[in-house]
Design a protein around this motif. Structure first.
Motif, PDB file in Angstrom:
ATOM      1  N   TYR A  71       0.833  -1.203   0.000  1.00 25.80           N
ATOM      2  CA  TYR A  71       0.000   0.000   0.000  1.00 25.80           C
ATOM      3  C   TYR A  71       0.869   1.255   0.000  1.00 25.80           C
ATOM      4  O   TYR A  71       1.968   1.264   0.574  1.00 25.80           O
ATOM      5  CB  TYR A  71      -0.861   0.073   1.275  1.00 25.80           C
ATOM      6  N   ARG A  72       0.369   2.294  -0.615  1.00 27.79           N
ATOM      7  CA  ARG A  72       0.925   3.630  -0.420  1.00 27.79           C
ATOM      8  C   ARG A  72      -0.263   4.595  -0.460  1.00 27.79           C
ATOM      9  O   ARG A  72      -0.965   4.687  -1.477  1.00 27.79           O
ATOM     10  CB  ARG A  72       1.939   3.990  -1.510  1.00 27.79           C
ATOM     11  N   VAL A  73      -0.489   5.260   0.647  1.00 32.31           N
ATOM     12  CA  VAL A  73      -1.583   6.225   0.717  1.00 32.31           C
ATOM     13  C   VAL A  73      -0.984   7.624   0.836  1.00 32.31           C
ATOM     14  O   VAL A  73      -0.134   7.876   1.695  1.00 32.31           O
ATOM     15  CB  VAL A  73      -2.517   5.920   1.917  1.00 32.31           C
ATOM     16  N   GLN A  74      -1.408   8.515  -0.072  1.00 33.06           N
ATOM     17  CA  GLN A  74      -0.932   9.900  -0.069  1.00 33.06           C
ATOM     18  C   GLN A  74      -2.089  10.772   0.407  1.00 33.06           C
ATOM     19  O   GLN A  74      -3.086  10.918  -0.296  1.00 33.06           O
ATOM     20  CB  GLN A  74      -0.460  10.271  -1.483  1.00 33.06           C
ATOM     21  N   HIS A  75      -1.954  11.299   1.609  1.00 32.43           N
ATOM     22  CA  HIS A  75      -3.086  12.020   2.179  1.00 32.43           C
ATOM     23  C   HIS A  75      -3.236  13.414   1.607  1.00 32.43           C
ATOM     24  O   HIS A  75      -4.255  13.771   1.039  1.00 32.43           O
ATOM     25  CB  HIS A  75      -2.979  12.083   3.712  1.00 32.43           C
ATOM     26  N   LEU A 145       5.384  -0.039  -7.286  1.00 30.05           N
ATOM     27  CA  LEU A 145       4.963   1.346  -6.981  1.00 30.05           C
ATOM     28  C   LEU A 145       5.338   2.286  -8.126  1.00 30.05           C
ATOM     29  O   LEU A 145       4.661   3.289  -8.361  1.00 30.05           O
ATOM     30  CB  LEU A 145       5.619   1.835  -5.680  1.00 30.05           C
ATOM     31  N   ALA A 146       6.431   1.965  -8.809  1.00 37.26           N
ATOM     32  CA  ALA A 146       6.891   2.714  -9.991  1.00 37.26           C
ATOM     33  C   ALA A 146       6.876   4.223  -9.740  1.00 37.26           C
ATOM     34  O   ALA A 146       7.390   4.681  -8.722  1.00 37.26           O
ATOM     35  CB  ALA A 146       6.051   2.316 -11.195  1.00 37.26           C
ATOM     36  N   ASP A 147       6.274   4.986 -10.641  1.00 34.68           N
ATOM     37  CA  ASP A 147       6.334   6.454 -10.514  1.00 34.68           C
ATOM     38  C   ASP A 147       5.335   7.019  -9.509  1.00 34.68           C
ATOM     39  O   ASP A 147       5.168   8.235  -9.433  1.00 34.68           O
ATOM     40  CB  ASP A 147       6.132   7.095 -11.888  1.00 34.68           C
ATOM     41  N   ASN A 148       4.707   6.148  -8.733  1.00 36.13           N
ATOM     42  CA  ASN A 148       3.876   6.675  -7.641  1.00 36.13           C
ATOM     43  C   ASN A 148       4.727   7.174  -6.494  1.00 36.13           C
ATOM     44  O   ASN A 148       4.236   7.846  -5.584  1.00 36.13           O
ATOM     45  CB  ASN A 148       2.913   5.598  -7.135  1.00 36.13           C
ATOM     46  N   ILE A 149       6.035   6.811  -6.507  1.00 37.04           N
ATOM     47  CA  ILE A 149       6.981   7.454  -5.590  1.00 37.04           C
ATOM     48  C   ILE A 149       8.012   8.187  -6.445  1.00 37.04           C
ATOM     49  O   ILE A 149       8.096   7.959  -7.658  1.00 37.04           O
ATOM     50  CB  ILE A 149       7.670   6.459  -4.621  1.00 37.04           C
TER      51      ILE A 149
END
Ligand code: NAD
Length: 434
Positions: A71-75, A145-149
């Protein structure tokens, strides 16, 4: 028949423990009410910007393939790139990642950093996997996750069961998947790296040092001498260990420790370095440390002491144990260790809580320095880093403490109000696109 109905009735009556998301929302709404936050901004901040869930396959040592969920959640990113840790734990899910991402937004804002808030991780018990499996899991998660980080977009860091080694694997994987000429410009995609791989001297101890400093600042304001004061620590990992080191240096005495392996107690004091060396031989576990008594899990928070440092997981201090706590001061090294019901009992009992978003913010401040160092190609030294941290945390602590005195609110409400107001200002100045 009669019996099973009874069981059903009992089950119905049992009120479930509120999740971390309920906690952070209650804390947020309480502060938002206090500052009369504009309803439009309340709407925006009540929900996360992006929630990324990835299922990815990894080859195990025996040749089988296992599929993991990450998971990666960006608030919120109003103040800058998303920032927050990656946790490897069986309790990682969307609810936990959302709550922890929200806490990061308030934490980075309170610290005055140019960052938003994010959190993530993998639902996994890492103790069940070999080091090479963990490396492949981490690298494949990074690839998923690729370009989500990215170094100017979302910058992960260590959290529970992840460390500088995990960050080195992420940085290497991310950099290896960029075009050659861009690789070294992407080193700051994560912070908390080892110091030979772009890490910052002192990042390892930054969170625990910050926990200690906020205790010290509070003690100074309240004419309390830390020398001889007894403290207990839940979690003897990165945060719990380093907080203990600095408290012990000031003459305070560690009298109880709880970790995933058990709870230990000794009123005469537990030597921090001895315990650390012991845990290094026992896979991180404190249980059965020779110079201590092994106690029941539920007896831990009732240990006689002056200061309590929860530095493990969320939702640990609740209505079930808050009335048993003997400490006069709780310093939240962990994120969300005290739930709303537990906090109410503590405050009624006159116990002070240094809230997580202030107390453990030394970690993200240290991460910010590492990011700056990588971005500008500099190498900073330990003394310099520790002094910068001290100054920054003193500023944050004084702002929260003074707000709390002036507005007659507890320290958590004060910290949230300051954090939310800074984000509100950004929205008011910029407006909403289009
Ligand atoms: P870590 O993995 O280094 O240590 C975690 C510790 O918690 C271990 O000692 C483990 O045994 C213990 N633990 C796990 N489950 C437990 C349980 N059920 N009961 C009691 N103890 C348990 O993790 P860390 O980096 O020290 O993080 C600890 C807390 O601090 C987390 O809440 C994290 O979000 C927060 N935090 C960490 C940082 C950082 O820089 N590492 C920064 C800010 C906040």
């Amino acid at each position: 028949m009669g019996n099973s109905k009874k069981v059903l009735e009992i089950k119905k009556k049992k009120v479930p423990l509120k999740g971390m998301m309920d906690n952070v929302m209650e804390q947020f709404n309480h502060a938002a009410d206090h500052i009369d936050l504009h309803p439009n901004i309340r709407k925006i901040l009540s929900i996360t910007n992006n929630e990324i869930l990835v299922n990815f396959p990894v080859k195990m040592d025996n040749g089988d393939v296992e599929v993991f969920t990450g998971y990666r959640v960006q608030h919120n990113g109003a103040l800058g790139p998303y920032k927050g840790g990656l946790r490897y734990h069986a309790t990682v899910d969307l609810d936990a990642a959302r709550a922890l991402a929200m806490w990061m937004t308030w934490k980075t804002s309170l610290a005055g950093l140019p960052y938003g808030g994010a959190k993530g991780g993998i639902k996994i018990d890492p103790s069940l996997y070999s080091q090479s499996e963990l490396e492949r899991i981490t690298r494949r998660f990074t690839y998923a996750l690729a370009d989500n980080i990215g170094p100017e977009h979302d910058i992960p860091a260590p959290d529970v069961n992840t460390n500088s080694q995990t960050m080195a694997w992420i940085a290497d994987t991310y950099m290896s998947t960029r075009p050659p000429a861009q690789r070294s410009a992407n080193q700051h995609v994560v912070t908390g790296k080892p110091d030979g791989s772009g890490g910052l001297e002192g990042r390892d101890r930054a969170t625990g040092f910050g926990v200690y400093l906020t205790i010290k600042f509070w003690a100074d304001k309240n004419n309390m001498d830390l020398n001889g004061k007894r403290f207990i620590v839940q979690g003897f990992g990165n945060v719990g260990y380093w907080a203990s080191v600095f408290l012990e240096q000031d003459g305070a005495k560690l009298v109880g420790v709880q970790d995933a392996s058990g709870s230990i107690h000794n009123q005469d004091g537990i030597d921090v370095e001895h315990l650390f060396n012991y845990t290094q031989e026992k896979g991180g576990a404190v249980a059965n440390f020779p110079n201590s008594e092994l106690i029941e899990k539920d007896a831990f928070f009732a240990i006689d002491c002056d200061i309590c440092v929860p530095a493990a997981l969320g939702n640990q201090i609740t209505k079930d144990n808050a009335s048993k706590i003997k400490a006069k001061l709780i310093a939240e090294g962990a994120n969300g260790p005290t739930n709303v019901e537990g906090e109410k009992i503590l405050l009624e009992r006159g116990i002070t809580i240094i809230p997580d978003i202030l107390c453990n913010s030394g970690g993200v401040i240290g991460s910010y320095y590492e990011w700056l160092q990588n971005r500008s190609g500099e190498i900073w030294h330990l003394d310099e880093v520790m002094e910068k941290l001290r100054k920054k945390l003193k500023g944050s602590f004084d702002r929260v403490y003074n707000y709390s005195e002036n507005e007659d609110v507890d320290l958590r409400t004060a910290a949230f109000c300051i954090a939310i107001q800074r984000i509100e200002k950004a929205y008011v100045q910029r407006g909403i696109f289009p």
